[in-house]
Design an enzyme around this catalytic site. Structure first.
Site, mmCIF file in Angstrom:
data_model
loop_
_atom_site.group_PDB
_atom_site.id
_atom_site.type_symbol
_atom_site.label_atom_id
_atom_site.label_comp_id
_atom_site.label_asym_id
_atom_site.label_seq_id
_atom_site.Cartn_x
_atom_site.Cartn_y
_atom_site.Cartn_z
ATOM 1 N N HIS A 184 4.777 12.088 10.753
ATOM 2 C CA HIS A 184 3.433 12.577 11.029
ATOM 3 C C HIS A 184 3.515 14.088 11.258
ATOM 4 C CE1 HIS A 184 1.969 8.418 11.648
ATOM 5 N NE2 HIS A 184 3.193 8.239 12.103
ATOM 6 N N GLN A 225 8.058 1.977 18.207
ATOM 7 C CA GLN A 225 8.068 1.332 16.897
ATOM 8 C C GLN A 225 6.977 1.918 15.972
ATOM 9 O OE1 GLN A 225 9.858 -1.360 15.600
ATOM 10 N NE2 GLN A 225 11.205 -1.363 17.374
ATOM 11 N N PRO A 226 7.283 1.981 14.655
ATOM 12 C CA PRO A 226 6.264 2.451 13.712
ATOM 13 C C PRO A 226 5.278 1.348 13.372
ATOM 14 C CG PRO A 226 8.269 1.897 12.542
ATOM 15 C CD PRO A 226 8.577 1.714 14.014
ATOM 16 N N SER A 227 4.169 1.728 12.767
ATOM 17 C CA SER A 227 3.171 0.745 12.350
ATOM 18 C C SER A 227 3.640 -0.048 11.135
ATOM 19 C CB SER A 227 1.842 1.432 12.014
ATOM 20 O OG SER A 227 1.311 2.066 13.150
ATOM 21 N N TYR A 228 4.480 0.572 10.320
ATOM 22 C CA TYR A 228 5.027 -0.125 9.150
ATOM 23 C C TYR A 228 6.449 0.386 8.919
ATOM 24 C CZ TYR A 228 3.502 4.177 6.830
ATOM 25 O OH TYR A 228 3.292 5.490 6.493
ATOM 26 N N TYR A 229 7.269 -0.454 8.309
ATOM 27 C CA TYR A 229 8.696 -0.192 8.247
ATOM 28 C C TYR A 229 9.139 0.402 6.906
ATOM 29 C CZ TYR A 229 8.808 -2.567 12.689
ATOM 30 O OH TYR A 229 8.593 -2.910 13.997
ATOM 31 N N TRP A 255 0.827 -1.205 0.000
ATOM 32 C CA TRP A 255 0.000 0.000 0.000
ATOM 33 C C TRP A 255 0.866 1.261 0.000
ATOM 34 C CZ3 TRP A 255 -0.266 3.747 3.835
ATOM 35 C CH2 TRP A 255 0.377 3.446 5.041
ATOM 36 N N HIS A 280 8.532 7.329 7.551
ATOM 37 C CA HIS A 280 7.492 8.327 7.317
ATOM 38 C C HIS A 280 7.370 9.213 8.542
ATOM 39 C CE1 HIS A 280 5.617 4.913 9.353
ATOM 40 N NE2 HIS A 280 4.704 5.751 9.813
ATOM 41 N N ASP A 338 -3.787 11.996 6.426
ATOM 42 C CA ASP A 338 -3.916 10.722 7.119
ATOM 43 C C ASP A 338 -5.391 10.322 7.141
ATOM 44 O OD1 ASP A 338 -4.240 9.006 9.785
ATOM 45 O OD2 ASP A 338 -2.117 8.971 9.252
#
Length: 315
Positions: free
Chosen positions: A246, A237-241, A141, A244, A171
């Site tokens: 915010h 930790q980020p939600s996905y690696y 995604w 990015h 977002d």
């Protein structure tokens, strides 16, 4: 307590003057007005959902939403805005379908645990986990956005440089209208940085450019907000690696995502990197990080649950 006709009539005579305050976290707004030339304050608050089983079953089966508008769609993520309804009010809906076990764990209420991630724990245990999570299509995604296969119409601004560039877009948490709850996300174009652990002193000029450019383009796009009213941070930790950032309105309370032990201000990361000495290769991989994890998270279950306070695996 029932409302008398006189009290209701008085409430309906409230004549709005201006907004005193609003809180996006508690969903309240404080209004100043007058009733018969006398100052009055009206505090409006959105009520919580009725979470009884029967009520939610009814809600989930037919939704009772007269109009639903798709805001964005990318891979398994779908964002809708439902029009106002006398029973439920305006509702922003995010649909994740199909949802994985990882998604279920992420959105389930759970106890939190503070963990200390030493450079050794990161290198030996966490980094292999991160590399595993970057595979198997988990970042499709993100790549869809970078390659303009999804959400192209939502892009606020794009810098197309393969190293310095980024894509800024709203977002899913933001309704794209209320600036007090403004929430955007900047996805960098380069694909060699998974999280703050990959940042080195040599990246400081690039990070400073992001810190300058992101608030700048937000203010060019939207009126009613200034650069020093924008908070820029990353998660660890980020939600996905895929690295990015915010960028949100400083007045917006987005809950646990902004909590100490989760959110790290970009300015503080830059300062930390600058303090690491003269070696341009020195970076965040060599520092100790303290943060929290949910007990249901895979990283807690696989890595930290069996580690004691000294940072050594339990026998």
């Amino acid at each position: 307590m029932s409302v008398s006709a006189e009290e209701e009539a008085r409430l309906r005579r409230f004549n709005f003057t201006r907004i005193l305050n609003q809180d996006t976290g508690t969903k309240t707004v404080n209004l100043l007005g007058e009733i018969e030339s006398t100052p009055a304050i009206l505090i409006a608050e959105k009520t919580a959902f009725n979470v009884t089983g029967a009520h939610l079953t009814k809600f989930s089966h037919d939704l009772h939403l007269p109009k639903v508008t798709l805001i964005a769609r990318n891979d398994i993520y779908h964002s809708f805005m439902a029009s106002q309804n006398s029973e439920y009010g305006e509702v922003k809906l995010t649909l994740i379908f199909p949802a994985t076990e990882t998604h279920i764990q992420k959105y389930t209420h759970q106890q939190l645990r503070m963990v200390v991630e030493t450079p050794e724990i990161y290198r030996e245990l966490v980094k292999p986990y991160v590399e595993e999570k970057r595979g198997s299509g988990r970042l499709d995604w993100v790549h869809n956005i970078l390659e303009h296969k999804a959400e192209k119409e939502s892009i606020i601004v794009e810098d197309t440089d393969d190293v310095e560039g980024f894509i800024l877009l709203p977002d899913l948490k933001w309704d794209r209208k209320t600036m007090a709850s403004m929430y955007t996300m900047a996805i960098v174009r380069r694909r060699d940085i998974t999280s703050i652990r990959d940042l080195k002193k040599m990246h400081v000029p690039w990070l400073k450019n992001l810190r300058r450019r992101i608030p700048e383009v937000i203010c060019e796009k939207y009126s009613g907000i200034e650069p020093d009213q924008i908070k820029l941070y990353v998660h660890y930790q980020p939600s996905y690696y895929h690295f990015h950032l915010h960028a949100i309105s400083i007045s917006h309370d987005s809950g646990i995502g902004q909590a100490t032990g989760k959110a790290i201000l970009l300015g503080n990361i830059i300062s930390r990197l600058e303090s690491l000495g003269g070696d341009e290769e020195a970076g965040m991989e060599s520092v100790e990080l303290t943060y929290f994890l949910g007990e249901e998270s895979e990283l807690w279950q696989r890595v930290f649950k069996g580690i004691n306070g000294k940072g050594k695996a339990k026998e």
